[in-house]
Design a protein around this motif. Structure first.
Motif, PDB file in Angstrom:
ATOM      1  N   ASN A 239       0.840  -1.190   0.000  1.00 22.98           N
ATOM      2  CA  ASN A 239       0.000   0.000   0.000  1.00 22.98           C
ATOM      3  C   ASN A 239       0.881   1.249   0.000  1.00 22.98           C
ATOM      4  O   ASN A 239       1.717   1.429   0.888  1.00 22.98           O
ATOM      5  N   LEU A 240       0.702   2.080  -1.014  1.00 22.40           N
ATOM      6  CA  LEU A 240       1.346   3.384  -1.050  1.00 22.40           C
ATOM      7  C   LEU A 240       0.284   4.417  -0.696  1.00 22.40           C
ATOM      8  O   LEU A 240      -0.620   4.681  -1.494  1.00 22.40           O
ATOM      9  N   LYS A 241       0.364   4.964   0.497  1.00 18.03           N
ATOM     10  CA  LYS A 241      -0.625   5.941   0.954  1.00 18.03           C
ATOM     11  C   LYS A 241      -0.056   7.340   0.782  1.00 18.03           C
ATOM     12  O   LYS A 241       0.905   7.718   1.448  1.00 18.03           O
ATOM     13  N   LEU A 242      -0.661   8.106  -0.117  1.00 18.47           N
ATOM     14  CA  LEU A 242      -0.153   9.441  -0.402  1.00 18.47           C
ATOM     15  C   LEU A 242      -0.700  10.440   0.611  1.00 18.47           C
ATOM     16  O   LEU A 242      -1.915  10.516   0.818  1.00 18.47           O
ATOM     17  N   PRO A 243       0.165  11.214   1.236  1.00 18.69           N
ATOM     18  CA  PRO A 243      -0.312  12.219   2.196  1.00 18.69           C
ATOM     19  C   PRO A 243      -1.032  13.351   1.473  1.00 18.69           C
ATOM     20  O   PRO A 243      -0.722  13.685   0.323  1.00 18.69           O
ATOM     21  N   ALA A 244      -2.002  13.934   2.149  1.00 19.63           N
ATOM     22  CA  ALA A 244      -2.688  15.106   1.602  1.00 19.63           C
ATOM     23  C   ALA A 244      -1.699  16.262   1.481  1.00 19.63           C
ATOM     24  O   ALA A 244      -0.691  16.314   2.198  1.00 19.63           O
ATOM     25  N   LEU A 245      -1.965  17.192   0.588  1.00 19.77           N
ATOM     26  CA  LEU A 245      -1.047  18.300   0.357  1.00 19.77           C
ATOM     27  C   LEU A 245      -0.839  19.126   1.623  1.00 19.77           C
ATOM     28  O   LEU A 245       0.270  19.601   1.887  1.00 19.77           O
ATOM     29  N   ARG A 246      -1.891  19.289   2.429  1.00 20.04           N
ATOM     30  CA  ARG A 246      -1.766  20.083   3.661  1.00 20.04           C
ATOM     31  C   ARG A 246      -0.819  19.410   4.658  1.00 20.04           C
ATOM     32  O   ARG A 246      -0.325  20.067   5.589  1.00 20.04           O
ATOM     33  N   ASP A 247      -0.560  18.101   4.489  1.00 21.62           N
ATOM     34  CA  ASP A 247       0.342  17.377   5.384  1.00 21.62           C
ATOM     35  C   ASP A 247       1.758  17.287   4.822  1.00 21.62           C
ATOM     36  O   ASP A 247       2.609  16.617   5.403  1.00 21.62           O
ATOM     37  N   ARG A 248       2.002  17.932   3.695  1.00 24.88           N
ATOM     38  CA  ARG A 248       3.351  17.959   3.124  1.00 24.88           C
ATOM     39  C   ARG A 248       3.689  19.385   2.691  1.00 24.88           C
ATOM     40  O   ARG A 248       3.812  19.683   1.501  1.00 24.88           O
ATOM     41  N   PRO A 249       3.807  20.287   3.666  1.00 25.07           N
ATOM     42  CA  PRO A 249       4.014  21.711   3.353  1.00 25.07           C
ATOM     43  C   PRO A 249       5.268  21.972   2.540  1.00 25.07           C
ATOM     44  O   PRO A 249       5.333  22.950   1.796  1.00 25.07           O
ATOM     45  N   GLY A 250       6.246  21.085   2.661  1.00 22.02           N
ATOM     46  CA  GLY A 250       7.470  21.276   1.894  1.00 22.02           C
ATOM     47  C   GLY A 250       7.256  21.205   0.395  1.00 22.02           C
ATOM     48  O   GLY A 250       8.072  21.719  -0.380  1.00 22.02           O
ATOM     49  N   ASP A 251       6.165  20.561  -0.030  1.00 25.90           N
ATOM     50  CA  ASP A 251       5.879  20.447  -1.459  1.00 25.90           C
ATOM     51  C   ASP A 251       5.115  21.652  -2.000  1.00 25.90           C
ATOM     52  O   ASP A 251       5.107  21.885  -3.217  1.00 25.90           O
ATOM     53  N   ILE A 252       4.425  22.380  -1.122  1.00 28.63           N
ATOM     54  CA  ILE A 252       3.502  23.418  -1.602  1.00 28.63           C
ATOM     55  C   ILE A 252       4.235  24.515  -2.363  1.00 28.63           C
ATOM     56  O   ILE A 252       3.846  24.891  -3.475  1.00 28.63           O
TER      57      ILE A 252
END
Length: 455
Positions: free
Chosen positions: A285-298
């Motif tokens: 299972n690859l569970k992708l985090p929501a965007l709000r949980d990966r601020p470094g990507d925003i």
């Protein structure tokens, strides 16, 4: 992505075709509708059909529907063909592109209709962990279930896995289980034999055979009807499929990837998803985090989208101001990367000057990011829930509200009277009297160990 151009459009679409091929798309041509349909039946699939507007588009779409082939159609023609364009849209074409085409316009239409995106950019450690796992398991033959909220990039990750697998030079075929009507999905997956149903004028190769040797992505598999799941389970277990109307199994060699934005364990408990199929799909299972949980990507994604859409719209390069970056990081982004991309595209168009300020970054309803962040705070959400509950109670009698509360609590306890009475803060005798009253009024009252069946 695979394009099939039907009709004498090669010259007029030469620039757009070259752009598509430079972007990794595969482009094929068919001089007539009959030859195009034959190619689709033979498993030479396409994600999008570009068709000369002067051809029989209504007949093409009717033929696709009759043979249960689900592919979007875009009509193309000179701008003077206004009546033909209207007829094509009425017949079921998704879009109309005037010729000669604007290169950026046709790229945007192709992306929108085929829902393609190759953007895969990450900086946040939460996403990096997912990517590292994806790279580790990509060379294996294991089935992978990719989960996460809508817009987090599940299909992009699936393509990333395929590109790093041992099947990278073989087909990658994606089927959106939510977008294809239930009546068409079986034929889309498994194909059909001539005469299998009305409209089946020839054998049609399905996506399983089309993907043989490569990877098959079952996008939003949670939306698949439970009856079709049984046939899918057999195909995954035994690596053979049965075409609709077929008399003998057809062997296939594929790797299965699947995505879902729903909790499949809950779907199993609800009876809408087979547990044995979940076990087969969920090897990893690859569970992708929501965007709000990966601020470094925003910020990284924001800068990428700003550059992308400034170039696409012929606008000089622009930069995000520090205040704009701060507002982007604090926003909730319920639509995740897809919402962020649309918002930055809008900001590029609305901003003036060389810098994008927070005022230019607005949601479709005109709300600013700071307002959206406040509206999604726990306190605001609790207030909205309370307000909604109050509105739901207005106009109802106390007796009605009391009855629903008692019966809902009894549902919660699976009919256990003693437990329900304790939760409600009333005596068991009072509860029984109420239940007897409801039963006399014709209301269904669950027995111990049962729940109500509400129509």
């Amino acid at each position: 992505m695979r394009l099939l151009i039907i009709g004498a459009l090669e010259g007029q679409l030469s620039t757009a075709t070259k752009m598509a091929m430079d972007g990794g798309a595969k482009v094929a041509h068919a001089p007539s509708i009959e030859i195009g349909l034959a190619a689709l039946r033979a498993g030479k699939g396409a994600d999008l059909l570009l068709v000369d507007v002067m051809m029989d588009i209504a007949g093409l779409i009717a033929g696709l529907e009759a043979e249960r082939i689900a592919i979007p159609v875009v009509a193309c023609g000179v701008e003077t063909n206004a009546a033909a364009a209207v007829n094509a849209i009425r017949a079921g074409a998704k879009e109309y592109i005037p010729l000669p085409p604007d290169a950026e316009l046709i790229a945007a239409v192709i992306a929108a209709v085929a829902r393609e995106s190759s953007d895969f950019l990450y900086r946040d450690p939460a996403m990096e962990r997912v990517v590292r796992m994806a790279e580790q398991i990509a060379p294996s033959e294991a089935s992978i279930l990719i989960t996460g909220e809508s817009g987090t990039g599940k299909e992009v990750v699936a393509k990333y896995v395929h590109a790093r697998s041992k099947r990278a030079n073989r087909p990658f075929i994606s089927v959106n289980c939510a977008a294809i009507p239930e009546a068409l999905l079986e034929s889309e997956l498994f194909g059909h034999e001539k005469g299998a149903f009305t409209g089946a004028v020839a054998r049609r190769i399905g996506k399983f055979e089309e993907a043989s040797g490569g990877t098959l992505l079952l996008d939003e598999i949670s939306e698949m009807d439970v009856r079709l799941q049984a046939k899918l389970l057999r195909a995954i277990q035994e690596r053979v499929i049965d075409r609709v109307g077929g008399t003998k199994p057809v062997p296939v060699d594929i790797r299965i990837l699947a995505t879902s934005n729903r909790n499949l364990n809950e779907a199993v408990r609800e009876g809408s998803f087979r547990e044995d199929l979940l076990f087969r799909l969920n090897v990893v299972n690859l569970k992708l985090p929501a965007l709000r949980d990966r601020p470094g990507d925003i910020v990284a994604l924001s800068e990428h989208f700003v550059a992308k859409y400034a170039k696409a719209n012929g606008i000089p390069p622009r930069a995000l101001s520090p205040a704009a970056r701060d507002a982007l990081v604090k926003a909730p982004w319920p639509g995740n990367v897809r919402e962020l991309e649309n918002t930055l595209h809008r900001a590029v168009l609305l901003s003036s000057g060389d810098t994008i300020e927070p005022e230019a970054i607005v949601l479709p309803d005109g709300m600013g990011l700071s307002e959206a962040a406040r509206a999604s705070s726990p306190a605001a959400m609790a207030a909205q829930t309370a307000e909604a509950m109050n509105r739901a109670l207005v106009g109802r009698t106390v007796a009605d509200v009391e009855r629903d509360l008692i019966l809902d609590t009894l549902d919660h306890t699976f009919g256990n009277r003693t437990h329900a009475a304790n939760i409600l803060g009333i005596s068991i005798r009072t509860l029984r009297n109420k239940l007897n009253q409801y039963a006399d009024e014709g209301v269904m009252v669950p027995e111990p160990g049962e729940k109500r069946v509400v129509a």
